[in-house]
Scaffold this motif. Structure first.
Motif, PDB file in Angstrom:
ATOM      1  N   VAL A   5     -13.892 -21.488  10.623  1.00 38.85           N
ATOM      2  CA  VAL A   5     -13.663 -22.738  11.344  1.00 38.85           C
ATOM      3  C   VAL A   5     -13.726 -23.856  10.312  1.00 38.85           C
ATOM      4  O   VAL A   5     -14.756 -24.066   9.673  1.00 38.85           O
ATOM      5  N   GLU A   6     -12.614 -24.535  10.128  1.00 36.01           N
ATOM      6  CA  GLU A   6     -12.537 -25.615   9.142  1.00 36.01           C
ATOM      7  C   GLU A   6     -11.926 -26.855   9.771  1.00 36.01           C
ATOM      8  O   GLU A   6     -10.979 -26.774  10.552  1.00 36.01           O
ATOM      9  N   LYS A   7     -12.470 -27.996   9.422  1.00 37.15           N
ATOM     10  CA  LYS A   7     -11.859 -29.276   9.775  1.00 37.15           C
ATOM     11  C   LYS A   7     -11.124 -29.773   8.539  1.00 37.15           C
ATOM     12  O   LYS A   7     -11.738 -29.967   7.483  1.00 37.15           O
ATOM     13  N   GLY A   8      -9.825 -29.923   8.679  1.00 30.33           N
ATOM     14  CA  GLY A   8      -9.015 -30.256   7.511  1.00 30.33           C
ATOM     15  C   GLY A   8      -8.186 -31.509   7.703  1.00 30.33           C
ATOM     16  O   GLY A   8      -7.765 -31.844   8.818  1.00 30.33           O
ATOM     17  N   GLN A  24       1.183 -29.767   6.252  1.00 35.40           N
ATOM     18  CA  GLN A  24       0.285 -29.205   5.248  1.00 35.40           C
ATOM     19  C   GLN A  24      -1.106 -29.762   5.503  1.00 35.40           C
ATOM     20  O   GLN A  24      -1.292 -30.975   5.619  1.00 35.40           O
ATOM     21  N   ILE A  25      -2.079 -28.843   5.597  1.00 35.06           N
ATOM     22  CA  ILE A  25      -3.450 -29.206   5.951  1.00 35.06           C
ATOM     23  C   ILE A  25      -4.395 -28.732   4.860  1.00 35.06           C
ATOM     24  O   ILE A  25      -4.247 -27.630   4.321  1.00 35.06           O
ATOM     25  N   GLU A  26      -5.371 -29.562   4.552  1.00 40.98           N
ATOM     26  CA  GLU A  26      -6.365 -29.203   3.549  1.00 40.98           C
ATOM     27  C   GLU A  26      -7.398 -28.275   4.189  1.00 40.98           C
ATOM     28  O   GLU A  26      -8.331 -28.722   4.870  1.00 40.98           O
ATOM     29  N   LEU A  27      -7.220 -26.974   3.966  1.00 43.82           N
ATOM     30  CA  LEU A  27      -8.103 -25.935   4.512  1.00 43.82           C
ATOM     31  C   LEU A  27      -8.418 -24.953   3.382  1.00 43.82           C
ATOM     32  O   LEU A  27      -7.828 -23.877   3.287  1.00 43.82           O
ATOM     33  N   ALA A  31      -6.827 -21.237   2.827  1.00 38.27           N
ATOM     34  CA  ALA A  31      -5.816 -21.145   1.758  1.00 38.27           C
ATOM     35  C   ALA A  31      -6.174 -20.056   0.755  1.00 38.27           C
ATOM     36  O   ALA A  31      -5.292 -19.370   0.229  1.00 38.27           O
ATOM     37  N   ARG A  32      -7.439 -19.868   0.513  1.00 41.12           N
ATOM     38  CA  ARG A  32      -7.893 -18.860  -0.457  1.00 41.12           C
ATOM     39  C   ARG A  32      -7.701 -17.440   0.071  1.00 41.12           C
ATOM     40  O   ARG A  32      -7.400 -16.518  -0.685  1.00 41.12           O
ATOM     41  N   GLU A  33      -7.858 -17.238   1.374  1.00 41.10           N
ATOM     42  CA  GLU A  33      -7.888 -15.890   1.950  1.00 41.10           C
ATOM     43  C   GLU A  33      -6.591 -15.457   2.626  1.00 41.10           C
ATOM     44  O   GLU A  33      -6.367 -14.255   2.812  1.00 41.10           O
ATOM     45  N   ALA A  34      -5.748 -16.381   3.032  1.00 49.42           N
ATOM     46  CA  ALA A  34      -4.603 -16.055   3.893  1.00 49.42           C
ATOM     47  C   ALA A  34      -3.591 -15.131   3.222  1.00 49.42           C
ATOM     48  O   ALA A  34      -3.327 -15.237   2.023  1.00 49.42           O
ATOM     49  N   LYS A  35      -3.031 -14.232   4.048  1.00 50.47           N
ATOM     50  CA  LYS A  35      -1.994 -13.310   3.595  1.00 50.47           C
ATOM     51  C   LYS A  35      -0.783 -13.437   4.521  1.00 50.47           C
ATOM     52  O   LYS A  35      -0.920 -13.801   5.690  1.00 50.47           O
ATOM     53  N   PRO A  36       0.419 -13.125   4.018  1.00 50.75           N
ATOM     54  CA  PRO A  36       1.628 -13.256   4.824  1.00 50.75           C
ATOM     55  C   PRO A  36       1.568 -12.451   6.118  1.00 50.75           C
ATOM     56  O   PRO A  36       1.254 -11.254   6.100  1.00 50.75           O
ATOM     57  N   GLY A  37       1.865 -13.112   7.212  1.00 45.57           N
ATOM     58  CA  GLY A  37       1.798 -12.491   8.525  1.00 45.57           C
ATOM     59  C   GLY A  37       0.636 -13.005   9.353  1.00 45.57           C
ATOM     60  O   GLY A  37       0.647 -12.896  10.585  1.00 45.57           O
ATOM     61  N   GLN A  38      -0.376 -13.560   8.693  1.00 43.37           N
ATOM     62  CA  GLN A  38      -1.535 -14.081   9.415  1.00 43.37           C
ATOM     63  C   GLN A  38      -1.232 -15.463  10.000  1.00 43.37           C
ATOM     64  O   GLN A  38      -0.225 -16.087   9.686  1.00 43.37           O
ATOM     65  N   PHE A  39      -2.149 -15.939  10.850  1.00 41.12           N
ATOM     66  CA  PHE A  39      -1.939 -17.216  11.521  1.00 41.12           C
ATOM     67  C   PHE A  39      -3.239 -18.010  11.585  1.00 41.12           C
ATOM     68  O   PHE A  39      -4.326 -17.491  11.289  1.00 41.12           O
ATOM     69  N   ILE A  40      -3.110 -19.288  11.924  1.00 40.71           N
ATOM     70  CA  ILE A  40      -4.275 -20.114  12.221  1.00 40.71           C
ATOM     71  C   ILE A  40      -4.235 -20.475  13.697  1.00 40.71           C
ATOM     72  O   ILE A  40      -3.172 -20.491  14.319  1.00 40.71           O
ATOM     73  N   HIS A  41      -5.407 -20.750  14.255  1.00 42.53           N
ATOM     74  CA  HIS A  41      -5.532 -21.147  15.654  1.00 42.53           C
ATOM     75  C   HIS A  41      -6.005 -22.596  15.643  1.00 42.53           C
ATOM     76  O   HIS A  41      -7.128 -22.887  15.244  1.00 42.53           O
ATOM     77  N   PRO A  62      -3.595 -22.271  -2.904  1.00 42.81           N
ATOM     78  CA  PRO A  62      -5.048 -22.116  -3.057  1.00 42.81           C
ATOM     79  C   PRO A  62      -5.680 -23.112  -4.027  1.00 42.81           C
ATOM     80  O   PRO A  62      -6.822 -23.537  -3.817  1.00 42.81           O
ATOM     81  N   GLU A  63      -4.948 -23.495  -5.073  1.00 44.06           N
ATOM     82  CA  GLU A  63      -5.513 -24.436  -6.047  1.00 44.06           C
ATOM     83  C   GLU A  63      -5.760 -25.798  -5.419  1.00 44.06           C
ATOM     84  O   GLU A  63      -6.761 -26.461  -5.716  1.00 44.06           O
ATOM     85  N   LYS A  64      -4.865 -26.242  -4.546  1.00 48.44           N
ATOM     86  CA  LYS A  64      -5.033 -27.525  -3.868  1.00 48.44           C
ATOM     87  C   LYS A  64      -5.730 -27.379  -2.517  1.00 48.44           C
ATOM     88  O   LYS A  64      -6.028 -28.383  -1.863  1.00 48.44           O
ATOM     89  N   GLY A  65      -5.963 -26.120  -2.100  1.00 49.96           N
ATOM     90  CA  GLY A  65      -6.623 -25.880  -0.830  1.00 49.96           C
ATOM     91  C   GLY A  65      -5.756 -26.184   0.374  1.00 49.96           C
ATOM     92  O   GLY A  65      -6.264 -26.511   1.452  1.00 49.96           O
ATOM     93  N   LEU A  66      -4.428 -26.055   0.236  1.00 48.37           N
ATOM     94  CA  LEU A  66      -3.507 -26.438   1.302  1.00 48.37           C
ATOM     95  C   LEU A  66      -2.946 -25.232   2.041  1.00 48.37           C
ATOM     96  O   LEU A  66      -2.632 -24.202   1.429  1.00 48.37           O
ATOM     97  N   VAL A  67      -2.812 -25.380   3.336  1.00 47.88           N
ATOM     98  CA  VAL A  67      -2.138 -24.399   4.189  1.00 47.88           C
ATOM     99  C   VAL A  67      -0.947 -25.085   4.834  1.00 47.88           C
ATOM    100  O   VAL A  67      -1.082 -26.191   5.367  1.00 47.88           O
ATOM    101  N   GLU A  68       0.207 -24.439   4.783  1.00 45.14           N
ATOM    102  CA  GLU A  68       1.421 -25.012   5.370  1.00 45.14           C
ATOM    103  C   GLU A  68       1.808 -24.257   6.630  1.00 45.14           C
ATOM    104  O   GLU A  68       1.783 -23.023   6.659  1.00 45.14           O
TER     105      GLU A  68
END
Length: 255
Positions: A5-8, A24-27, A31-41, A62-68
């Protein structure tokens, strides 16, 4: 994994096509753990909409901590999301679900509609020349995705229903010839149900291993509410798409 659970903070949010938005969200943990096919809620940040919205991850930095994410306005919840501004803070649970396997030498990613987002994430993570990408849309305006893919893909094939761009026809129409002429080790499919079913049948006929990403309405995203089940092909019960999926071996689920 149950996800974080992250507030970004929203760092980018713009409309990129009709009813389609890129965010693009700072999470950093996601960003460090996500793999193709996964999702966020995601929470919508509007008290009228209590349930989170499952959104496929289209890429990470992952370097900028961003999830698109790239999402389509399909209801009141995503309509409310489209009014969020850069600098707003959102609540995310993720990454959730299973991912596409990326260990094959030649992967064909087939996407349609907003289902192209996980295929985009795959292409961004793939080795140079590892992926052929097949994407389709109703018309030229719907295949803006082609400009988002990296130039490291082996080949990109674009189809449109009306022939206004690329090959006229559906994305799956190119698969039989491709499977016959090239050594394809895996097909990964995400999009409308009929497209996934047809692609999976074509892959099976050609002897190509196939994975599909199932789409379902989700309440909790963690396997509790049972609102997202799909049938096992064996006939022996159901899978929970949010935790057992969304990515499945096409031979294991009823499409």
């Amino acid at each position: 994994m149950a996800g974080y659970v992250e507030k970004g903070i929203i760092r980018l949010h713009k409309k990129i096509a009709k009813d389609i938005w890129q965010m693009q969200i700072e999470l950093p943990l996601t960003a460090r753990e996500a793999k193709p096919g996964q999702f966020i809620h995601m929470k919508v940040n509007d008290p009228r909409y209590l349930l989170r919205r499952p959104i496929s991850i289209a890429g990470t930095d992952p370097e900028k901590g961003l999830v698109e994410i790239i999402y389509r306005i399909v209801g009141k919840g995503t309509e409310a999301m489209s009014h969020l501004k850069e600098g707003d803070v959102v609540d995310s649970l993720g990454p959730l679900g299973t991912s596409f396997s990326m260990d094959k030498d030649h992967i064909v990613g087939i996407g349609g509609g907003i289902g192209i987002a996980p295929i985009l994430f795959m292409a961004r993570q793939a080795r140079p020349g590892q992926m052929t990408v097949v994407i389709g849309g109703r018309n030229k305006e719907e295949v803006f995705w082609k400009d988002l893919f990296p130039d490291t893909v082996r080949k990109m094939i674009v189809t449109t229903d009306d022939g206004s761009y690329g090959i006229k026809g559906f994305s799956v129409s190119v698969l039989p010839q491709m499977f016959a002429e090239e050594k394809v080790d895996e097909a990964c499919v995400c999009g409308p149900a009929i497209m996934m079913k047809t692609a999976a049948e074509m892959a099976k006929t050609a002897g190509v291993y196939c994975e599909v990403s199932m789409e379902r309405r989700m309440g909790c995203g963690i396997g509790t509410c049972l609102g997202c089940v799909c049938d096992k092909k064996s006939g022996e019960g159901h899978y929970k798409v949010c935790t057992d999926g969304p990515v499945f071996n096409a031979e294991e689920v009823v499409l």
